[in-house]
Design an enzyme around this catalytic site. Structure first.
Site, PDB file in Angstrom:
ATOM      1  N   PRO A 206     -39.899  10.310  15.363  1.00  0.00           N
ATOM      2  CA  PRO A 206     -39.083   9.534  16.303  1.00  0.00           C
ATOM      3  C   PRO A 206     -37.641  10.021  16.325  1.00  0.00           C
ATOM      4  O   PRO A 206     -37.108  10.427  15.301  1.00  0.00           O
ATOM      5  CB  PRO A 206     -39.128   8.115  15.731  1.00  0.00           C
ATOM      6  CG  PRO A 206     -40.204   8.094  14.727  1.00  0.00           C
ATOM      7  CD  PRO A 206     -40.467   9.489  14.294  1.00  0.00           C
ATOM      8  N   GLU A 427     -39.713  26.183  -2.105  1.00  0.00           N
ATOM      9  CA  GLU A 427     -40.349  26.719  -0.899  1.00  0.00           C
ATOM     10  C   GLU A 427     -40.325  28.244  -0.899  1.00  0.00           C
ATOM     11  O   GLU A 427     -41.287  28.887  -0.484  1.00  0.00           O
ATOM     12  CB  GLU A 427     -39.685  26.165   0.367  1.00  0.00           C
ATOM     13  CG  GLU A 427     -39.855  24.652   0.554  1.00  0.00           C
ATOM     14  CD  GLU A 427     -41.305  24.186   0.510  1.00  0.00           C
ATOM     15  OE1 GLU A 427     -42.197  24.940   0.965  1.00  0.00           O
ATOM     16  OE2 GLU A 427     -41.563  23.076   0.004  1.00  0.00           O
TER      17      GLU A 427
HETATM   18  P1  ADP Z   1     -37.914  10.333  20.851  1.00  0.00           P
HETATM   19  O1  ADP Z   1     -38.488  10.056  22.199  1.00  0.00           O
HETATM   20  O2  ADP Z   1     -38.342  11.653  20.277  1.00  0.00           O
HETATM   21  O3  ADP Z   1     -38.089   9.225  19.877  1.00  0.00           O
HETATM   22  P2  ADP Z   1     -35.487  10.182  22.303  1.00  0.00           P
HETATM   23  O4  ADP Z   1     -35.695  11.227  23.327  1.00  0.00           O
HETATM   24  O5  ADP Z   1     -35.738   8.788  22.736  1.00  0.00           O
HETATM   25  O6  ADP Z   1     -36.337  10.491  21.017  1.00  0.00           O
HETATM   26  O7  ADP Z   1     -33.998  10.332  21.723  1.00  0.00           O
HETATM   27  C1  ADP Z   1     -33.102   9.261  21.668  1.00  0.00           C
HETATM   28  C2  ADP Z   1     -31.692   9.720  21.946  1.00  0.00           C
HETATM   29  O8  ADP Z   1     -31.227  10.592  20.930  1.00  0.00           O
HETATM   30  C3  ADP Z   1     -31.574  10.523  23.221  1.00  0.00           C
HETATM   31  O9  ADP Z   1     -31.384   9.706  24.317  1.00  0.00           O
HETATM   32  C4  ADP Z   1     -30.373  11.409  22.947  1.00  0.00           C
HETATM   33  O10 ADP Z   1     -29.177  10.738  23.190  1.00  0.00           O
HETATM   34  C5  ADP Z   1     -30.470  11.654  21.466  1.00  0.00           C
HETATM   35  N1  ADP Z   1     -31.169  12.914  21.199  1.00  0.00           N
HETATM   36  C6  ADP Z   1     -32.345  13.056  20.555  1.00  0.00           C
HETATM   37  N2  ADP Z   1     -32.697  14.349  20.452  1.00  0.00           N
HETATM   38  C7  ADP Z   1     -31.736  15.060  21.080  1.00  0.00           C
HETATM   39  C8  ADP Z   1     -31.537  16.467  21.317  1.00  0.00           C
HETATM   40  N3  ADP Z   1     -32.416  17.382  20.897  1.00  0.00           N
HETATM   41  N4  ADP Z   1     -30.435  16.834  21.993  1.00  0.00           N
HETATM   42  C9  ADP Z   1     -29.542  15.916  22.421  1.00  0.00           C
HETATM   43  N5  ADP Z   1     -29.676  14.595  22.229  1.00  0.00           N
HETATM   44  C10 ADP Z   1     -30.747  14.144  21.559  1.00  0.00           C
HETATM   45 ZN    ZN Z   2     -44.825  22.773  -2.727  1.00  0.00          ZN
END
Ligand code: ADP
Ligand code: ZN
Ligand code: MG
Length: 619
Positions: A206, A427
């Site tokens: 998540p 690792e």
């Molecule tokens: P997931 O769906 O994987 O749980 P989300 O896409 O809902 O995660 O991410 C929640 C928030 O965190 C996004 O709206 C963004 O603001 C930030 N975020 C997460 N990953 C990134 C990323 N790789 N680059 C920029 N912002 C990110």
């Molecule tokens: Zn190991």
């Protein structure tokens, strides 16, 4: 609450809200009001351009009409100034012969007072209204409108998210640019008879940006974005989930080309008919409907389904078959440079003081996801605002890190230097033994980013041949044990016997299992020869391990134990030899890991070549 009463209550509420809003609207002053700074006010007074001011009863505000006259439409403009408690003010005004009127308490801002006293009750009513409406759509009334609650499917015509907003997960982005291409140029693919993939599965913990990525695909392709969460399919009543799926695809077809995003697909997509708790009819029906819909739309309808999960292992195999979610894209926790990129994205529009160094923040936060990092910078900005600062300084950032880390699970993600180096050596030990054993899978990637229980992870790419046949040679299994022992051994060699940690317990279990299977199931022991010992019963209702029946004597058991022991001992000394002989490479690899957190196969290959290490040197 009785339903009739609730409905009546709702209407009364609605009427009250409408009346209140209408009153507020019609009584709103039609005069434009502008506010000035106190200093500008005094300047204008001293210039003699203001003739008359009205001062509020509590001496906190002065009002007057704009000295530059009415606006272009001929409307009078009123100016408001907030007054500090300045005893000299009256003198300044009288010196400049300004006419002063002090308002009586009662008539002051009556309208504003009425409005502000009304505001809170109105807000409460509106909130109550929505809460009741939701309650009405809840399970209680579901029986009346099976699955008709289209409200659960959310549609965004334009997500406004682009790949520029997604940082630090370049590999995943690269794989999805292809999908954008499919959506944009569906015709070109259809023309040559290419089938566009239907489903992409985003796999990752998540907060790593799966939803964001799916939105970015829709945004880049300029198509609508439909989303629903898997858990919302699973309802109390049998049949609701399936009809929601039908609903969802109905809407998607009407809006193609588009992206359909199913979050938490594991909630519906778990393996059917497995587990001890008995099946869940509702979930199975929903899943079946989903599979039917995915098979249903022929050719290139322009609907691409993106699903997200952090448990790909529990998904029903039918979901992963060709023509369904046959593409998997891993969205992992970002490494150091990934975090730096994400911090850059989220620091846009924030003002930092000079002492804030994004590189330092990225260094301090291994294991943080994109969501954690965005949260971190936002917390820092909030703290700065609370402290009345105009810039965010490193103090706020540090305090924010502590806040984001408040949960105990996250606390141990911030690694001490010591622990980081320990994990890196562990690792590096696995990887080096693996890379230098002839007849073993090549190293794909080494990572010391914490995940779940594991401190780090080394991935090997199994060869196609081995994947297909599922057959493992004796030498392969021997190597596998050496590789598994390599982690613990590296810790021992570098930090000494006393410093070894419990981090290797999984590895040790794996070694024990492989050795025992070689002896008792694969007939790979010289002393016992090619016999299978212990009947293996695949009873799915008891764990498979519990159901092994013993069909040999005590003496044989002792020989088995001795054979297992000797296999493990041999593996141990082979791994030890590799690591001791290549201590220099081990040190370099570990320090690369401490620095970058991940090392890929090319980088490892380069390191080995630079050091003139080749497999042949240890046979
Ligand atoms: P997931 O769906 O994987 O749980 P989300 O896409 O809902 O995660 O991410 C929640 C928030 O965190 C996004 O709206 C963004 O603001 C930030 N975020 C997460 N990953 C990134 C990323 N790789 N680059 C920029 N912002 C990110
Ligand atoms: Zn190991
Ligand atoms: Mg999400």
């Amino acid at each position: 609450m009785n339903k009739r009463w609730r409905n009546a209550g709702l209407y009364v509420l609605l009427v009250v809200v409408v009346i209140a809003l209408a009153t507020a609207f019609f009584e709103q002053p039609r005069i434009e009001i502008e506010s000035w700074r106190y200093s500008r006010f005094i300047n204008e007074v001293e210039n003699g351009s203001i003739e008359k001011v009205v001062i509020s009863a509590d001496r906190s505000q002065a009002r007057f009409s704009d000295p530059t006259g009415p606006d272009s439409a001929g409307k009078d403009r009123r100016i408001v100034v907030n007054l500090p408690s300045d005893p000299g003010l009256v003198d300044i005004l009288t010196d400049n012969s300004v006419d002063i009127e002090v308002q009586r308490q009662a008539e002051e801002n009556r309208l504003l007072q009425v409005l502000s006293t009304l505001l809170i009750p109105i807000l409460l009513l509106v909130v109550l209204f929505f809460v009741l409406r939701r309650a009405q759509n809840g399970p209680g009334s579901q029986a009346m409108n099976f699955g008709k609650s289209k409200a659960r499917v959310q549609m965004e015509p334009q997500t406004q998210v682009t790949f520029g907003d997604v940082a630090g997960i370049d590999q995943a982005k690269l794989e999805l640019t292809e999908v954008v291409d499919f959506l944009k140029n569906a015709d070109r693919f259809t023309a040559v008879g290419a089938k566009i993939p239907k489903g992409v599965l985003l796999v990752g913990p998540p907060g790593t940006g799966k939803t964001l990525l799916a939105k970015a695909v829709a945004g880049e392709a300029g198509v609508p974005f439909f989303s629903i969460s898997g858990s919302e399919f699973v309802e109390m009543f049998v049949g609701v989930g399936a009809s929601r799926v039908r609903d969802l695809f109905e809407q998607a077809k009407n809006n193609a080309p588009c992206i359909v995003f199913i979050d938490e697909i594991d909630a519906v997509g778990r393996q059917r008919g497995a587990g001890l708790g008995g099946g869940n009819d509702e979930r199975e029906q929903t899943l079946n409907q989903l599979l039917t819909e995915m098979d249903g739309f022929e050719g290139n309808t322009g609907i691409i389904i993106i699903a997200a999960t952090n448990r790909p292992d529990v998904l029903d195999a039918a979901l992963l078959r060709p023509g369904r979610f046959d593409r998997q894209v891993v969205v992992d926790r970002p490494d150091y440079s990934g975090r730096l990129e994400i911090l850059k994205v989220h620091s846009r529009g924030k003002t930092f003081s000079k002492d804030v160094d994004l590189e330092k923040i990225a260094r301090r936060t291994p294991g943080f996801t994109g969501a954690d990092l965005s949260n971190l910078l936002n917390e820092a900005a909030i703290l700065a605002a609370r402290r009345n600062l105009t810039e965010i300084s490193m103090d706020e950032v540090n305090d924010a890190i502590d806040r984001v880390l408040a949960g105990p699970e996250k606390k141990d993600r911030v690694m001490s230097e010591k622990r980081k180096s320990l994990v890196a050596y562990h690792e590096a030990g696995h990887a080096l033994v693996g890379a230098l054993m002839p007849d073993y899978d090549p190293v794909q990637k080494i990572s010391i980013i914490p995940r779940g229980q594991a401190g780090g992870l080394t991935w090997f790419t199994p060869s196609e041949e081995r994947l297909e046949s599922g057959l493992y040679s004796r030498s392969y299994l021997k190597n596998q044990m050496a590789v598994a022992l390599g982690g613990r051994l590296a810790e021992e060699i570098v930090f000494g016997d006393e410093e070894v940690t419990t981090g290797a317990s999984n590895d040790l279990q794996q070694v024990a299992r492989v050795a025992r299977q070689m002896v008792t199931r694969f007939g790979m022991s010289e002393k016992l020869g090619p016999v299978a010992l212990g009947r293996q019963q695949g009873n799915p209702f008891l764990g498979r391990d519990i159901a092994t029946e013993r069909d040999f004597s005590e003496e044989t058991a002792a020989v088995i134990d001795a054979e297992v022991r000797s296999l493990v001992d041999v593996a141990y000394s082979r791994a030890q030899q590799v690591l001791v002989d290549n201590r220099g490479v081990l040190d370099q690899l570990a320090s690369m890991l401490v620095d970058k957190e991940t090392v890929d196969s090319d980088e490892l290959q380069r390191l080995l070549i630079e050091n003139n290490v080749s497999m042949a040197s240890i046979a």
